[in-house]
Scaffold this motif. Sequence first.
Motif, PDB file in Angstrom:
ATOM      1  N   TYR A  82      31.194  39.429  43.390  1.00  0.00           N
ATOM      2  CA  TYR A  82      30.364  40.011  44.437  1.00  0.00           C
ATOM      3  C   TYR A  82      30.637  39.218  45.715  1.00  0.00           C
ATOM      4  CZ  TYR A  82      27.795  42.702  41.003  1.00  0.00           C
ATOM      5  OH  TYR A  82      27.461  43.596  40.025  1.00  0.00           O
ATOM      6  N   ALA A 128      30.918  36.764  22.341  1.00  0.00           N
ATOM      7  CA  ALA A 128      29.887  35.784  22.677  1.00  0.00           C
ATOM      8  C   ALA A 128      30.464  34.380  22.828  1.00  0.00           C
ATOM      9  CB  ALA A 128      28.794  35.796  21.619  1.00  0.00           C
ATOM     10  N   ASP A 145      43.444  39.159  38.282  1.00  0.00           N
ATOM     11  CA  ASP A 145      42.957  39.373  39.654  1.00  0.00           C
ATOM     12  C   ASP A 145      41.445  39.373  39.645  1.00  0.00           C
ATOM     13  OD1 ASP A 145      45.434  39.778  41.104  1.00  0.00           O
ATOM     14  OD2 ASP A 145      45.662  41.578  39.883  1.00  0.00           O
ATOM     15  N   ALA A 184      24.445  33.964  32.983  1.00  0.00           N
ATOM     16  CA  ALA A 184      23.287  34.658  32.395  1.00  0.00           C
ATOM     17  C   ALA A 184      23.752  35.761  31.443  1.00  0.00           C
ATOM     18  CB  ALA A 184      22.417  35.244  33.510  1.00  0.00           C
ATOM     19  N   LEU A 185      24.834  36.438  31.807  1.00  0.00           N
ATOM     20  CA  LEU A 185      25.329  37.504  30.936  1.00  0.00           C
ATOM     21  C   LEU A 185      25.842  36.938  29.610  1.00  0.00           C
ATOM     22  CD1 LEU A 185      27.213  39.848  33.473  1.00  0.00           C
ATOM     23  CD2 LEU A 185      24.931  40.136  32.495  1.00  0.00           C
ATOM     24  N   HIS A 186      26.335  35.694  29.645  1.00  0.00           N
ATOM     25  CA  HIS A 186      26.853  35.073  28.408  1.00  0.00           C
ATOM     26  C   HIS A 186      25.757  34.388  27.595  1.00  0.00           C
ATOM     27  CE1 HIS A 186      31.219  35.658  28.400  1.00  0.00           C
ATOM     28  NE2 HIS A 186      31.082  35.764  29.709  1.00  0.00           N
ATOM     29  N   ARG A 187      24.642  34.131  28.224  1.00  0.00           N
ATOM     30  CA  ARG A 187      23.460  33.576  27.543  1.00  0.00           C
ATOM     31  C   ARG A 187      23.739  32.272  26.803  1.00  0.00           C
ATOM     32  NH1 ARG A 187      21.714  39.264  25.018  1.00  0.00           N
ATOM     33  NH2 ARG A 187      23.948  39.422  25.018  1.00  0.00           N
ATOM     34  N   TYR A 199      36.723  34.318  29.695  1.00  0.00           N
ATOM     35  CA  TYR A 199      37.899  35.104  30.105  1.00  0.00           C
ATOM     36  C   TYR A 199      38.093  35.032  31.605  1.00  0.00           C
ATOM     37  CZ  TYR A 199      40.445  39.386  31.443  1.00  0.00           C
ATOM     38  OH  TYR A 199      41.319  40.279  31.997  1.00  0.00           O
ATOM     39  N   LEU A 204      25.089  34.527  37.667  1.00  0.00           N
ATOM     40  CA  LEU A 204      25.050  35.874  37.079  1.00  0.00           C
ATOM     41  C   LEU A 204      25.890  35.925  35.805  1.00  0.00           C
ATOM     42  CD1 LEU A 204      24.805  39.001  36.973  1.00  0.00           C
ATOM     43  CD2 LEU A 204      26.698  39.104  38.582  1.00  0.00           C
ATOM     44  N   LEU A 205      27.121  35.410  35.895  1.00  0.00           N
ATOM     45  CA  LEU A 205      28.019  35.518  34.742  1.00  0.00           C
ATOM     46  C   LEU A 205      27.556  34.618  33.596  1.00  0.00           C
ATOM     47  CD1 LEU A 205      31.252  35.737  36.861  1.00  0.00           C
ATOM     48  CD2 LEU A 205      30.283  37.557  35.451  1.00  0.00           C
ATOM     49  N   GLN A 251      34.104  30.046  36.022  1.00  0.00           N
ATOM     50  CA  GLN A 251      33.272  31.002  35.280  1.00  0.00           C
ATOM     51  C   GLN A 251      33.781  31.214  33.848  1.00  0.00           C
ATOM     52  OE1 GLN A 251      33.780  34.365  34.166  1.00  0.00           O
ATOM     53  NE2 GLN A 251      35.956  34.230  34.668  1.00  0.00           N
ATOM     54  N   ARG A 300      25.855  31.882  43.006  1.00  0.00           N
ATOM     55  CA  ARG A 300      25.115  33.055  42.494  1.00  0.00           C
ATOM     56  C   ARG A 300      25.983  33.882  41.555  1.00  0.00           C
ATOM     57  NH1 ARG A 300      20.225  34.641  43.598  1.00  0.00           N
ATOM     58  NH2 ARG A 300      19.089  33.766  45.364  1.00  0.00           N
ATOM     59  N   PRO A 327      40.448  37.000  34.359  1.00  0.00           N
ATOM     60  CA  PRO A 327      41.456  38.047  34.588  1.00  0.00           C
ATOM     61  C   PRO A 327      42.515  37.597  35.589  1.00  0.00           C
ATOM     62  CG  PRO A 327      39.423  38.580  35.731  1.00  0.00           C
ATOM     63  CD  PRO A 327      39.163  37.298  35.002  1.00  0.00           C
ATOM     64  N   ALA A 341      37.615  39.410  40.550  1.00  0.00           N
ATOM     65  CA  ALA A 341      36.843  39.965  41.676  1.00  0.00           C
ATOM     66  C   ALA A 341      35.371  39.655  41.443  1.00  0.00           C
ATOM     67  CB  ALA A 341      37.054  41.468  41.769  1.00  0.00           C
TER      68      ALA A 341
END
Lengths: 294, 266
Positions: free
Chosen positions: A88, A76, A84, A102-105, A80, A99-100, A144, A95, A82, A86
């Motif tokens: 969408y 949490a 390489d 939102a996933l981490h909140r 990170y 998305l990312l 990100q 966007r 990576p 990747a």
Amino acid sequence: MAAPPIRCAGLTKRWGAAVGVEALDLDVEPGSVTGFLGANGAGKSTTIELLVGLLRPTAGQALLWDVPASEPAARARVGYMPADPAFYRTLSGRRNLDLLAALHRRGAPDRDMAADLLGLSGRDLARPVGEYSGGMVQKLALVQAVQHRPDLVILDEPANRLDPLAHRRFEELIRRIAARGGTVFLSSHTLSEVEDVCDTVAMVRAGRLLAHRPVAALADLAARRVRALFDTTPPAAVPGLADPHVDGHVLTGRVARADLEPLRALLATPGLTDLTVEPASLEDTFIELYGDGR
Amino acid sequence: MRPFVEAELRARARMIAGLATGAFTYLLVLALTYHSIGVVALGNAFGKDTPRIFTAFSGSRSTDVLSPHGWMGLGFNHPMLMITSLTAALAIGTGSVAGEVDSGRAQLLFTAPIARARFLGAALVVWAVAEVVILLAALGGAVFGGVLSPDLRHAGLASLAWAPLQLLPLTAFVAAVGVVASAYADTRGRALGLAVTLVVAAYLVSVVAGLSSALDPLRWATPFGYYDPGAAITRGLRPWPFLALTGAAVVLLLVARRRLARRDLA
């Protein structure tokens, strides 16, 4: 005492006979900027993928603040990037970031700062990622990784595709994260970059930890470079001087740490007009540690 | 997980639109052919001896395949519609784990502070939305074609809705096969190859089972044996095949979830 942001305890990852990481023990201090060095296939990315929960250890533990990295709660507070990245490709950069985030909140309090610093404009972020150059994808991946203001930032070869200007801005980004008390753990092949931004270095070879200490102290492990200028032909060899090389009136070589005898011998040599002793670079240390089989 | 679902749906929007268009067009054409190729006359010619190849492809042992509703049941079991509806299930199922690993997106998605199983749940939502769109399009084509076809219109169009509803758990099962293959495979290609092989083999077994009374019990060994669109259209939703396929899909998803929790994603 606060739990370390990263703790590897006997961390091992094997795929059959192939060894990724072997009995790795490593603690990373809060607020430190640690460079993670090693040749190709040394186990850097494997270690990092264990730390972010992508790989499951064969033995030992990868802990984030003493919580196994496989637990979602452990990640949490982590950002990170990576090696390489990747995204969408049909979605815009913004966007993808939304998305990312939102996933981490945790929102994206540092997105604008990081995007501005790295030179990703609002127009860039409005374009589909499929239209990005490799360098822009790299910048987006950096944004990100830090946009949600994580306490620990783990970066795998972060500056691979950055141009020199973006590289400078990347280093500034790392300094800003460190300045607010964040911990950074980055793997890199660029030793000058590690020397510039990291305060600690961990080195791995064949999945095992070779050394883990402050950058300055690591340089002490390697021999210093010596350059002696003579007004006559220099001696071909001096006791204790390693790798002697004569070029005209100049004798170069290397002396081990805390070994003053070769220097005394040089100073006593007739015809000496100048003597310089340079500290070993991180590159020297890296090559020396890798080269001598330690 | 809503942003993830939205992103996945956006990324697959063209595929879903294409498959939905295909399903609509195919059922529309099939409905129109009932009158144009003279299926009624064909039925009269065969009498009670409709060739078993017709019934085998219709997936129905209990309905007259050459009746208006039986003909539409054949349409809902035809390989063309099977490919259209199951492509989404296989693409989304096999993409759920191995696809994300292959594309490299797993590195960003599965490192978020979210349990891996929730990504499977989100993939199921993506599949459900895509499948409902495709099956509604198929139903739309069937109804529109039925409106234009006097024989079908006379037989009644409302009951056509049972066929896509009966198809839904079969596509869920196939999606679950894709998810399991994806959870075990290293690459999406392998997952897709494995899942497609299993599904095609199962379909062929169900068709072969329909060719002879002696082979008929074989139908229960394949998921396609539990799908009888002709019976659904003529007699309404058949609950136990619906529940059997749904239950099998749930079991497969639990297997995939267990595997996903333990596997490497890089």
